[in-house]
Write an enzyme that holds these catalytic residues in place. Structure first.
Site, mmCIF file in Angstrom:
data_model
loop_
_atom_site.group_PDB
_atom_site.id
_atom_site.type_symbol
_atom_site.label_atom_id
_atom_site.label_comp_id
_atom_site.label_asym_id
_atom_site.label_seq_id
_atom_site.Cartn_x
_atom_site.Cartn_y
_atom_site.Cartn_z
ATOM 1 N N ARG A 87 -90.975 6.072 -16.502
ATOM 2 C CA ARG A 87 -92.352 5.767 -17.296
ATOM 3 C C ARG A 87 -92.317 5.248 -18.971
ATOM 4 N NH1 ARG A 87 -91.597 5.227 -12.737
ATOM 5 N NH2 ARG A 87 -92.127 6.001 -10.695
ATOM 6 N N SER A 107 -101.683 8.516 -9.663
ATOM 7 C CA SER A 107 -100.690 9.756 -10.674
ATOM 8 C C SER A 107 -102.046 10.101 -12.122
ATOM 9 C CB SER A 107 -99.570 9.297 -10.417
ATOM 10 O OG SER A 107 -99.490 9.595 -9.272
ATOM 11 N N GLU A 132 -99.766 10.282 -17.506
ATOM 12 C CA GLU A 132 -100.043 8.944 -17.425
ATOM 13 C C GLU A 132 -101.152 8.301 -18.023
ATOM 14 O OE1 GLU A 132 -98.421 7.218 -13.796
ATOM 15 O OE2 GLU A 132 -96.991 8.598 -13.365
#
Length: 289
Positions: A162, A212, A282
């Site tokens: 990520r 998320s 995130e």
């Protein structure tokens, strides 16, 4: 010529359908218009932020004292040539994933349920079900800090979980090239269908959200950690830590950006108290919270 608007409500441009206005807002349809936006922000001495589908960003209720630029329809095109895919930054990732399966190319077909654009997916090295953008990416065309167009190789992108070099950077992704592998189209379409059914069953797709909230932690899955901290279903105003999946915060009815932010902070705090795990968000929160 770039059209710059003032005090534009960002609810319509973000998947959370919450938050305030951008001091300035523009849709860019060319590199020249991006350069105009950069010049305008520099002149005004204001921060500049780029969005695609607005699927991982929340603007403060008090607004964002800066310039938000949405990459327009001219940045939403893609072409397949044999196994090579070239996609512009604003192209929806889900569209590419579905098309690749239909055409019989594997490597991105399991990403069909990820909201957002190709550009955003490259920035985040988005992934799902064992597939990540970086596994098939060959190169990225960017507008660099010095305002020249450059091509970055896979190694230049510095991908990890990520993460990419493009986070917290002024480099703007224009397009990406991927190399996919021939596969069985009907099998991939079936796998996609199964994944989409799983997502629908396990994730609160019926409410506005940004997907998320937290990145995966070495301590375990964020949803499980938040649930273990006793916060599944926790509500604050119109925002809720989903009772279906605890790594989602959802807008169950006119949630404010502050309520969403406060719930994310509460989850971080309680998870740390309960398990010692420090969760990393995130979602990007723009403005003052």
């Amino acid at each position: 010529m770039l059209t710059i608007q003032e005090n534009v409500d960002m609810k319509a441009f973000t998947t959370f359908r919450a938050g305030g206005a951008a001091r300035y807002f523009a849709k860019a349809e060319s590199v020249e218009e991006i350069l105009e936006a950069k010049s305008f922000a520099r002149e005004k001495k204001l921060p500049l932020f780029f969005i695609g589908l607005g699927s991982n960003v929340v603007v403060s209720d008090a607004g964002f004292e800066g310039v938000i630029v949405k990459l327009g329809k001219e940045f939403s095109h893609f072409k397949f040539e044999k196994g090579t895919l070239v996609a512009k930054a604003s192209t929806p990732l889900s569209m590419i994933a579905r098309m690749s399966a239909t055409l019989g190319f594997s490597g991105m077909h399991l990403l069909a349920g990820i909201p957002g654009t190709v550009g955003g997916a490259v920035v985040m090295n988005a992934g799902a079900y064992g597939e990540e953008i970086s596994q098939t990416l060959q190169s990225v065309k960017i507008l660099d800090d010095d305002e020249t167009v450059k091509t970055f190789s896979l190694a230049d992108c510095e991908f990890s979980y990520r993460h990419s070099i493009f986070q917290n950077s002024k480099k703007i992704i224009l397009e990406a090239t991927f190399q996919l592998t021939p596969g069985n189209s009907s099998e991939m379409i079936l796998a996609q269908k199964k994944i989409m059914e799983e997502r629908k069953a396990k994730q609160p797709l019926e409410f506005p959200s940004a997907g998320s909230v937290f990145k995966r932690s070495p301590a375990g899955f964020p949803g499980a950690l938040v649930e273990a901290a006793g916060l599944k279903g926790k509500t604050l105003g119109g925002a809720q830590i989903s009772s279906k999946h605890a790594n989602f915060i959802v807008n169950i009815g006119n949630a404010t950006a502050q309520e969403i932010y406060d719930l994310s902070e509460l989850a971080k705090e309680k998870v740390f108290e309960n398990s010692g795990a420090l969760l990393e968000k995130e979602i990007i929160f723009l403005g003052k919270f």
